[in-house]
Structures are given as C-alpha cells and as structure tokens.
Scaffold this active site. Structure first.
Site, mmCIF file in Angstrom:
data_model
loop_
_atom_site.group_PDB
_atom_site.id
_atom_site.type_symbol
_atom_site.label_atom_id
_atom_site.label_comp_id
_atom_site.label_asym_id
_atom_site.label_seq_id
_atom_site.Cartn_x
_atom_site.Cartn_y
_atom_site.Cartn_z
ATOM 1 C CD GLU A 70 -2.950 -1.088 2.326
ATOM 2 O OE1 GLU A 70 -2.538 -0.714 3.444
ATOM 3 O OE2 GLU A 70 -4.132 -1.437 2.110
ATOM 4 C CB CYS A 110 3.304 7.872 2.498
ATOM 5 S SG CYS A 110 3.898 6.738 3.755
ATOM 6 C CB CYS A 127 7.633 -4.463 8.657
ATOM 7 S SG CYS A 127 9.012 -3.669 9.507
ATOM 8 C CB CYS A 136 7.206 -1.263 15.789
ATOM 9 S SG CYS A 136 8.891 -0.914 15.248
ATOM 10 C CB CYS A 186 3.732 -0.615 13.210
ATOM 11 S SG CYS A 186 3.703 -0.503 11.412
ATOM 12 N N GLY A 240 7.225 -1.440 5.804
ATOM 13 C CA GLY A 240 8.598 -1.915 5.797
ATOM 14 C C GLY A 240 9.601 -0.970 6.428
ATOM 15 C CB SER A 290 10.972 7.141 7.838
ATOM 16 O OG SER A 290 10.694 6.931 9.211
ATOM 17 C CB SER A 294 10.883 5.381 14.180
ATOM 18 O OG SER A 294 10.293 5.490 12.919
ATOM 19 C CG HIS A 351 -3.371 6.838 13.368
ATOM 20 N ND1 HIS A 351 -2.131 7.221 12.896
ATOM 21 C CD2 HIS A 351 -4.152 7.946 13.304
ATOM 22 C CE1 HIS A 351 -2.182 8.489 12.555
ATOM 23 N NE2 HIS A 351 -3.386 8.952 12.797
ATOM 24 C CB CYS A 362 1.426 7.349 10.988
ATOM 25 S SG CYS A 362 2.998 6.813 11.641
#
Lengths: 199, 342
Positions: B88, B101, B108, B112, B115, B153, B185, B207, B283, B326
C-alpha cells in the site's frame, strides 16, 4: 558452530560474523565461561552467509565483532519463549548459570529442537518443546520427552502464563508479534515483555 | 534499473554504453511502458531486451479515498507462490503540497508494538523498480511535491534497492527530483543508516518514540540490537544536520511517553544535533495495549519541547478512516497465508 575466540559478553548478547565480505548477526549460544563463541544457524536456501558458514572446516578464519545487544536476563524467574534458532540466547543464559521458570521452544518437528537434551537436563519439566508437525514416527518419543504436540501459541492458550513474570521472546517477527499479542491479552504488562527479533 | 545496471545490461547485449542512457531516458523522462516504444534503439536490441525484460510499470490495483482527500493505493509487487503480492502507498494532498508515502517491503520484520504492518511479518523485499513504480504509476504523480519512505517496511532493512531507488528518483539520468524532496524514515538499522548517509543526500527521519532504553525496547525490539545511542552516534559523527534535514518521529501514546522527564531526556539526548521532532498521533490498532493521546496532551508536549529549543511540529493525521494513516498500512489480507511453526 564455534569460533575459538574468548569474548567478554553477557549471555543473551549477539555478535556479527563476517565472511567473504558478508556480515550477519547471531545470538551467542555458548556460555559466558565457555572460552569460545558459539552461534546457532540454519542454512538459509539462497542465503548469502549461512551456506558459506556450513562449508567451513576447522582452522578456517571468520570475522567476529565485539558482543553487543541488551537482550539479557539475569533474574532466574522469567518465562522464555523461542522458535527455531531463537533458542540460542536462552541456551547461553543456562550455560551461564541463569535459569527460568518456563522455557517454551516451538518448532515444526524434532529436527528444530536444538540442544534438547541439554535443556531438558538443565530445566527438567520447565523445558517444554512444542512441536507443531511431528513426523509420523516421532510422536511417541516426543511425548515421552515431555513435548507438547501442537503450536507454541496453542500451548500458551491452554495453560496460560504467569502474568507477573518478565517474558523474553526470541525468534521470528511473526512469532514475537503473535505471542506478544497473546501475552498482552493475558494481562502481561507490555513493558514486561522483552523481544529479540531475528531479521 | 539504475544507469550503472543498464550499462552492464547493454554490454551483455553487445551494445555501446550510450544505449543505457537512451533506455534511462525512455523509462524516466518519457515514461514509456513498453520496451517496444523505445524507438531510437536498434530493432534487434529492442527485441532482445523486450523478450527478457519489461519496463516494470504496474498500475495500482485499487484505490480507497478518505474523507480528507487522502488516497490509499494498492500496488502489485511481484508474485510469489503463484499469487500477486501487494503493498500500500498513500497519496496525501494538502493545500500547498502533496506527499506520496511509499513502501519498501511487503510487510515488515521489526515487530514494533504500535504498527499494523508489523502484524503481517515480512513477506518480501521490493526491488528498486517496484519502489519507484509507486511514484511513476501514481495517477497524481505530477502533483507530488514530496516523497517519504514511511510506508510498509523498514527501508534500511532493504538498503540496496532503497539506495538504488533514491538514485532513480534523484539522479539527472533518472527522474531528476531534488533530494530535498525525499525523506527516508528508519527505526535505526545502523549498518543501513551508515550506507544511506554515505550514498544519499536525501532527508532522514528516525523513529524515536521514547528517549528511554527500557521503554523504547518495549515498543520497538530493534532497540535490543541497535540502541538509540548507537543511532545518534552515527548521526552525530556524520554531522548530518548541516547537510540535510534530520527529524525524529515521535508517536505520542496516552500517559506513556509525554511526561516532563521525557522532555528533559529528549533535550539531553538530542543536544548538539540540528533536528526537529514530529509528533504523531497514535492510530489505535487491534490488540495493541496503547492508547491515543488527546490533542491537548500533544500540544502541551509540543510546547514543552519547543521551550527546550527543539523545533517541534504535530503531524496532521490523514487518511485514518481508510486505514492509510501512520502505522495502519497492511496487505495481510492479500497475502499468501504462511503458517510458521510455532
């Protein structure tokens, strides 16, 4: 694989191995007082370093970095959870005199049960191999050895965990994420969960 | 392919080196979709290349449009086990800018806690072409002012294709975008970070999410392997704040990482680094034991950081209603079910 070098490390830490210009990171599987650095690896099909490591013979030279990392447990009262080669830091901890209230080790079949005899001798019934797809002829022997026949997450769901304990997870990202979610669901505070992901 | 790769390729076909520049021009400037369209290449070279290679353009499979105008695109990213893989990407239009983005991996492996992408694990790495395709094949491509590598990722866990994609985006033989319009990032994969700082001039975002080791470890397992102190040492030694923009991304979790002691420690940690902090609204995702801080808490935290001399912004939260904000991107539902044995 063991490298004849003596490093001052804490059980649970990692080293970088370098060969032919390729560097990868591995948990140290040997104990703090063993006088050598052992690592545990699976040969990755199409991988760059592991096929080379598998072709080494005694006397060959490989680059070893200083130890690093903070996946260290010195408490004796934790729950350890690993998949596959993720057992390495916990084996190092046991060989360094640390113990745990429970060690769950997930694998597809008995060939992934690295250090099984050693871990069984050290922890007795606190060591529980979880074998999700045992071979046809393995079931009896695994059951006699105290293995749980099924997925590690299924064993956790059935038996729960000590919510007050610190939990140490080591292995694939998929396992860490799933098990961490499960532990949080059980009420384990997320800052009581330490995760080392193999990537 | 990058220009150096194209030069090797044309050499394999016995063609002179300048043909590589011609191919790059067709792909990046003229943006053709087929090798056959490269009309100034000799027929036999075109036929040979066309038989074995494609330009690599792939239009998005679908788009979901947020009430705030953000568009979440689903891009194909190669095939595995006879199934198409997807990533995406989010197109975020604002009054004076439009940001793409894009993603660098299918899933990934960094795990984390906050996420959604982490929940699907890692199914594969994108090639440089698949990364750049998210820009080249974006319907709003010509409106894009900024590109951020903040999608699915960890870019520096796929460093070689990421570096090549940055070359394709910014080199004169490629798309020729300014490196100041591109930000990569990372959660701080140190070996990849060193390479990125050596080989690219694009902006850097790290991050952060907590200045305290224990707390950061509970949020981001990478802290065990590459602690923040190592990441900051690399940034300091490269003196990057003077050459490019460095920002620290900081998701604010309710009641967790926005106290006065966090402000004090952030000021201490980042002392001497020319940087800014971007505060990000969390989020919420299913199963994560973290909560969203409210606006007042975020503004208070922002003001406290500014009072310490740290430029601090609050990132606008966009695309949440379509799970494009995010930490929300995921193609797990499109993936090949992988039953790992645990």
């Amino acid at each position: 694989m063991e490298v004849a070098v003596s490093l001052d490390f804490s059980a649970g830490q990692c080293v970088a191995l370098e060969l032919a210009g390729i560097t990868r990171y591995y948990s140290i599987a040997s104990g703090e007082g063993d006088g050598r650095v052992g690592v545990l690896y699976d040969v990755v099909p199409g991988g760059q370093l592991t096929p080379l490591l598998a072709s080494l013979t005694p006397g060959d030279v490989v680059g070893v970095s200083p130890p690093f990392g903070s996946f260290v447990d010195k408490s004796d009262g934790s729950v350890w959870i690993a998949t596959g080669t993720g057992i390495a830091p916990f084996r190092s901890m046991i060989r360094s005199g640390v113990t745990a209230t429970l060690l769950l080790h997930g694998s597809r079949n008995s060939s992934g049960m690295y250090f099984q005899g050693e871990l069984c001798a050290a922890l007795g019934p606190r060591y529980v191999p979880c074998v999700s797809r045992p071979g046809r002829n393995e079931t009896g022997a695994l059951e006699r050895a105290g293995a749980y026949l099924g997925r590690l997450t299924a064993r956790l769901r059935e038996q729960g965990t000590d919510r007050s304990a610190r939990h140490y997870l080591c292995g694939s990202a998929a396992m860490v994420v799933d098990v961490r979610d499960l532990l949080v669901e059980f009420g384990v505070p997320f800052d009581n969960i330490e995760s080392e992901i193999y990537f | 392919m990058s220009l150096p790769d194209l030069e090797l390729l044309v050499a394999d076909y016995g063609a002179p080196r300048f043909r590589a520049q011609q191919i790059a021009d067709w792909v990046f400037s003229k943006k053709v979709r087929k090798v056959d369209e490269m009309s100034n290449l000799p027929k036999d070279l075109r036929a040979g290349l066309g038989a074995e290679y494609s330009v690599g353009r792939a239009d998005p499979e679908s788009v979901t449009i947020s009430s705030d105008g953000t568009k979440k695109y689903l891009f194909p990213a190669g095939r595995a086990r006879s199934m198409t893989r997807f990533v995406e990407a989010a197109y975020i239009p604002e009054q004076n800018r439009a940001t793409l983005c894009l993603s660098t991996q299918i899933g990934c492996s960094m795990g984390c806690l906050f996420c959604m992408t982490a929940r699907q694990g890692l199914q594969g790495n994108l090639t440089a072409g698949e990364i750049v395709n998210q820009y080249l094949s974006l319907p709003e491509r010509d409106a894009v002012t900024n590109i951020v590598y903040m999608g699915m990722g960890e870019p520096l866990d796929n460093v070689e294709p990421v570096i090549k994609s940055l070359e394709m985006l910014t080199q004169p033989w490629g798309l020729g975008l300014s490196h100041k319009r591109v930000t990569v990032s990372t959660i701080g994969v140190v070996p990849g970070l060193r390479r990125f700082l050596d080989e690219s001039s694009c902006h850097l975002a790290v991050s952060l999410h907590s200045p305290f080791d224990d707390e950061r470890r509970s949020l981001m397992p990478i802290q065990h392997v590459y602690p923040l102190s190592d990441v900051l040492e690399v940034i300091r030694s490269a003196d990057v704040g003077r050459q490019r923009r460095v920002s620290f991304e900081y998701i604010v979790f309710k009641g967790l990482n926005n106290s006065a002691r966090h402000v004090k420690e952030l000021a201490r940690l980042l002392s001497g680094i020319r940087c800014r902090i971007n505060l990000i609204r969390f989020h919420e995702i299913p199963g994560a034991p973290l909560r969203t801080a409210d606006r007042e808490e975020m503004v208070e935290f922002q003001n406290a950081l500014k009072a310490k001399g740290i430029p601090t912004t609050i990132r606008a939260s966009r695309g949440q209603d379509v799970e494009a904000a995010c930490g929300m991107l995921s193609t797990k539902r499109h993936g090949v079910p992988v039953q790992e044995d645990y």
